[in-house]
Design an enzyme around this catalytic site. Structure first.
Site, PDB file in Angstrom:
ATOM      1  N   GLN A 101       0.824  -1.207   0.000  1.00 60.34           N
ATOM      2  CA  GLN A 101       0.000   0.000   0.000  1.00 60.34           C
ATOM      3  C   GLN A 101       0.859   1.258   0.000  1.00 60.34           C
ATOM      4  O   GLN A 101       2.061   1.217   0.236  1.00 60.34           O
ATOM      5  CB  GLN A 101      -0.940  -0.018   1.222  1.00 60.34           C
ATOM      6  CG  GLN A 101      -0.220  -0.264   2.539  1.00 60.34           C
ATOM      7  CD  GLN A 101      -1.089  -0.927   3.610  1.00 60.34           C
ATOM      8  OE1 GLN A 101      -2.323  -0.883   3.545  1.00 60.34           O
ATOM      9  NE2 GLN A 101      -0.450  -1.535   4.596  1.00 60.34           N
ATOM     10  N   GLU A 125       1.106  -8.453  11.381  1.00 53.06           N
ATOM     11  CA  GLU A 125       0.889  -7.293  10.506  1.00 53.06           C
ATOM     12  C   GLU A 125       1.469  -7.665   9.145  1.00 53.06           C
ATOM     13  O   GLU A 125       2.645  -8.012   9.047  1.00 53.06           O
ATOM     14  CB  GLU A 125       1.575  -6.070  11.123  1.00 53.06           C
ATOM     15  CG  GLU A 125       1.825  -4.907  10.181  1.00 53.06           C
ATOM     16  CD  GLU A 125       0.549  -4.280   9.616  1.00 53.06           C
ATOM     17  OE1 GLU A 125      -0.299  -3.845  10.403  1.00 53.06           O
ATOM     18  OE2 GLU A 125       0.415  -4.249   8.368  1.00 53.06           O
ATOM     19  N   ASP A 181       0.675 -12.771   6.482  1.00 49.34           N
ATOM     20  CA  ASP A 181      -0.753 -12.631   6.216  1.00 49.34           C
ATOM     21  C   ASP A 181      -1.558 -13.156   7.417  1.00 49.34           C
ATOM     22  O   ASP A 181      -1.483 -14.336   7.757  1.00 49.34           O
ATOM     23  CB  ASP A 181      -1.075 -13.435   4.947  1.00 49.34           C
ATOM     24  CG  ASP A 181      -2.523 -13.281   4.531  1.00 49.34           C
ATOM     25  OD1 ASP A 181      -3.324 -12.713   5.300  1.00 49.34           O
ATOM     26  OD2 ASP A 181      -2.850 -13.732   3.410  1.00 49.34           O
ATOM     27  N   GLY A 182      -2.316 -12.273   8.034  1.00 51.54           N
ATOM     28  CA  GLY A 182      -3.105 -12.639   9.208  1.00 51.54           C
ATOM     29  C   GLY A 182      -4.089 -13.770   8.930  1.00 51.54           C
ATOM     30  O   GLY A 182      -4.377 -14.599   9.798  1.00 51.54           O
ATOM     31  N   ASP A 233      -7.605  -5.320  14.093  1.00 51.60           N
ATOM     32  CA  ASP A 233      -7.432  -3.872  14.002  1.00 51.60           C
ATOM     33  C   ASP A 233      -7.006  -3.600  12.566  1.00 51.60           C
ATOM     34  O   ASP A 233      -5.835  -3.405  12.268  1.00 51.60           O
ATOM     35  CB  ASP A 233      -6.350  -3.482  15.021  1.00 51.60           C
ATOM     36  CG  ASP A 233      -6.008  -2.002  14.991  1.00 51.60           C
ATOM     37  OD1 ASP A 233      -6.534  -1.275  14.145  1.00 51.60           O
ATOM     38  OD2 ASP A 233      -5.176  -1.602  15.825  1.00 51.60           O
ATOM     39  N   SER A 234      -7.964  -3.629  11.682  1.00 45.81           N
ATOM     40  CA  SER A 234      -7.667  -3.652  10.247  1.00 45.81           C
ATOM     41  C   SER A 234      -8.022  -2.341   9.574  1.00 45.81           C
ATOM     42  O   SER A 234      -8.690  -1.480  10.137  1.00 45.81           O
ATOM     43  CB  SER A 234      -8.494  -4.762   9.597  1.00 45.81           C
ATOM     44  OG  SER A 234      -9.864  -4.403   9.593  1.00 45.81           O
ATOM     45  N   THR A 235      -7.586  -2.206   8.322  1.00 40.42           N
ATOM     46  CA  THR A 235      -8.066  -1.149   7.441  1.00 40.42           C
ATOM     47  C   THR A 235      -9.476  -1.510   6.982  1.00 40.42           C
ATOM     48  O   THR A 235     -10.031  -2.526   7.374  1.00 40.42           O
ATOM     49  CB  THR A 235      -7.130  -1.032   6.219  1.00 40.42           C
ATOM     50  OG1 THR A 235      -7.003  -2.334   5.640  1.00 40.42           O
ATOM     51  CG2 THR A 235      -5.751  -0.538   6.628  1.00 40.42           C
ATOM     52  N   ASP A 236     -10.048  -0.675   6.127  1.00 40.29           N
ATOM     53  CA  ASP A 236     -11.375  -0.949   5.582  1.00 40.29           C
ATOM     54  C   ASP A 236     -11.353  -2.199   4.700  1.00 40.29           C
ATOM     55  O   ASP A 236     -10.289  -2.640   4.279  1.00 40.29           O
ATOM     56  CB  ASP A 236     -11.855   0.261   4.763  1.00 40.29           C
ATOM     57  CG  ASP A 236     -12.073   1.489   5.648  1.00 40.29           C
ATOM     58  OD1 ASP A 236     -12.551   1.322   6.773  1.00 40.29           O
ATOM     59  OD2 ASP A 236     -11.748   2.593   5.194  1.00 40.29           O
ATOM     60  N   PRO A 288      -5.481  -4.543   1.378  1.00 41.38           N
ATOM     61  CA  PRO A 288      -4.946  -5.565   2.284  1.00 41.38           C
ATOM     62  C   PRO A 288      -5.940  -6.004   3.355  1.00 41.38           C
ATOM     63  O   PRO A 288      -5.823  -7.103   3.893  1.00 41.38           O
ATOM     64  CB  PRO A 288      -3.743  -4.856   2.942  1.00 41.38           C
ATOM     65  CG  PRO A 288      -3.411  -3.702   2.078  1.00 41.38           C
ATOM     66  CD  PRO A 288      -4.648  -3.323   1.338  1.00 41.38           C
TER      67      PRO A 288
END
Lengths: 286, 286
Positions: free
Chosen positions: A31, A106, A137-138, A155-158, A162
């Site tokens: 990203q 992460e 990769d979680g 606790d992720s992005t939208d 990713p």
């Protein structure tokens, strides 16, 4: 200089922050990462153009994603954190002396490197001896774990780029399997107001309800996120976040928090009618 | 067409709404009035460039400014509303059959005319026979009233321009005198997050605390107001908003509300620590 960072909170709604200085602009394998200095919000960083944390209000998000589950089961010893590269979630977890082991997964190591350099207060506990960092990769990480964690925090992005896989049914099922019999899953759960975010919220809730025995949604005032009305999911095999709330444990630990308190814990689960209606409506969707 | 309305939520924070069409732009003797059509928020209007209501979220503000006090004293019969030219506050009050008399004092008649034309749903009850409209200065109106009202609602603009006097000590003292022995004052109380709004919040709270026997602050998620975290003041000579909350009266009336509910009533008074600290700190100021 008149330099503005803008984020679209909806197709036709724009939130803009005047910038003193851009401190970093970097492309990771996953990203685009940018760090800015601003007057009103202090330093902040964005991933693919979306605000992740600002110095001024990161405490709200991290208080609410950590202290709510921690006060429902004061026996939590082993925690898995997925995402959370800025370190704020781990920082709050590390305040509990009875936590023995934190796995943090992460996908993007560069986010951690950037945050350790530019957000030392937020990232301050990433090198705590209880914290085990995995840059992978979680989704795959959690799929290999069975009956192991007391708490998983997503606790992720939208849910695009990713973060996309972290909102799928199979991921929630893997989390369920990775949790022990009293396990709790907490995730960032998007927002109820703007259409696009509301759809993400509905989809996430439906999938969690279908996977977990108990599935509730709670909220916080986070001014720099879309609409300022942000949600978290609380899912568990065993605990109800209100009935099993251990207010006394809070008093004993004597943690100083800038947002969370005993009344906020209960209040955060009191959803406005229109949010309850939207969540219920989402359960009917395919 | 790429037309944007922008409002500064702080000196360096800007909130922008893409406009389909400007429907009206007019100068009253008191302020600049503009009406816009937007895709995400529907129709909205601004006074001197500040959003007053949008079709999409006006229900939140009006639910919370009306239903909270109404459920603390179910005997409320006579109400004074100051400001509130859009009619939303009166619309919600008119849903209570036991209210007998509403005096509404709006300094700017043109705001009422504009809202009756452009926001017919919000303004729908301004001609209810119980409503008595006065187009005059709310400060002077309330100064002539003694021991008369069960409830005063101050639904004002921010504390500059026409709304300025509605945040002064002498105005709160006049409200105290105009209320009867069980009287309640509710006012819009600004916001805790951005510096400028926080100072307004602190000043208002200090003055109300010095004037009223009971003075609490409560909150709601209002996405189109600065920071999305908006406050209301609840002040009274007699009632505590939580201890005297009549949840049963709510159930009996069977009002359908899109935001307010029994849990929200209690939860709205649960303030984050940083807000409590700022309110306490404000009490020390000159």
């Amino acid at each position: 200089m008149d330099l503005w960072y803008s984020e679209f909170h909806a197709d036709t709604i724009k939130f803009s922050i005047q910038i003193e200085k851009q401190l970093l602009s970097k492309k990771s394998p996953f990203q685009q990462i940018d760090v800015f200095e601003s007057k009103e919000l202090g330093r902040f960083f964005t991933l693919d153009g979306f605000v992740m944390i600002t110095e001024k209000d990161e405490f709200i998000y991290h208080d609410m994603i950590v202290h709510v589950p921690m006060h429902v089961n004061p026996e939590i010893k082993k925690v898995l954190v997925i995402g959370a590269g800025d370190g704020g979630t781990v920082r709050e977890l590390c305040r509990y002396p009875h936590i023995e082991h934190i796995d943090m997964v992460e996908i993007d190591e560069m986010v951690v490197q950037v945050c350790e350099e530019y957000f030392p207060i937020t990232a301050s506990k990433l090198r705590d001896p209880r914290v085990h960092l995995y840059f992978e990769d979680g989704l795959k990480f959690v799929a290999n774990k069975k009956n192991e964690y007391d708490l998983i925090i997503v606790d992720s992005t939208d849910p695009f780029g990713p973060g996309e896989g972290l909102f799928t049914r199979s991921f929630y099922q893997d989390c369920h399997a990775a949790l022990n019999a009293k396990g709790i899953l907490v995730n960032q759960h998007e927002s109820p107001f703007y259409d696009h975010y509301r759809k993400n919220m509905q989809r996430a809730h439906k999938r969690i309800v279908e996977t977990f025995e108990i599935a509730k949604v709670y909220q916080a005032f986070i001014p720099t996120y879309a609409s300022g009305h942000w949600l978290f999911g609380f899912a568990s095999k065993h605990f109800d976040p209100i009935l099993d709330f251990k207010a006394d444990a809070f008093a004993q630990l004597n943690l100083k928090t800038k947002y969370y308190n005993e009344d906020i814990h209960r209040a955060s689960f009191a959803l406005p009618n229109y949010v309850k209606d939207a969540l219920a409506e989402g359960l009917k969707d395919e």
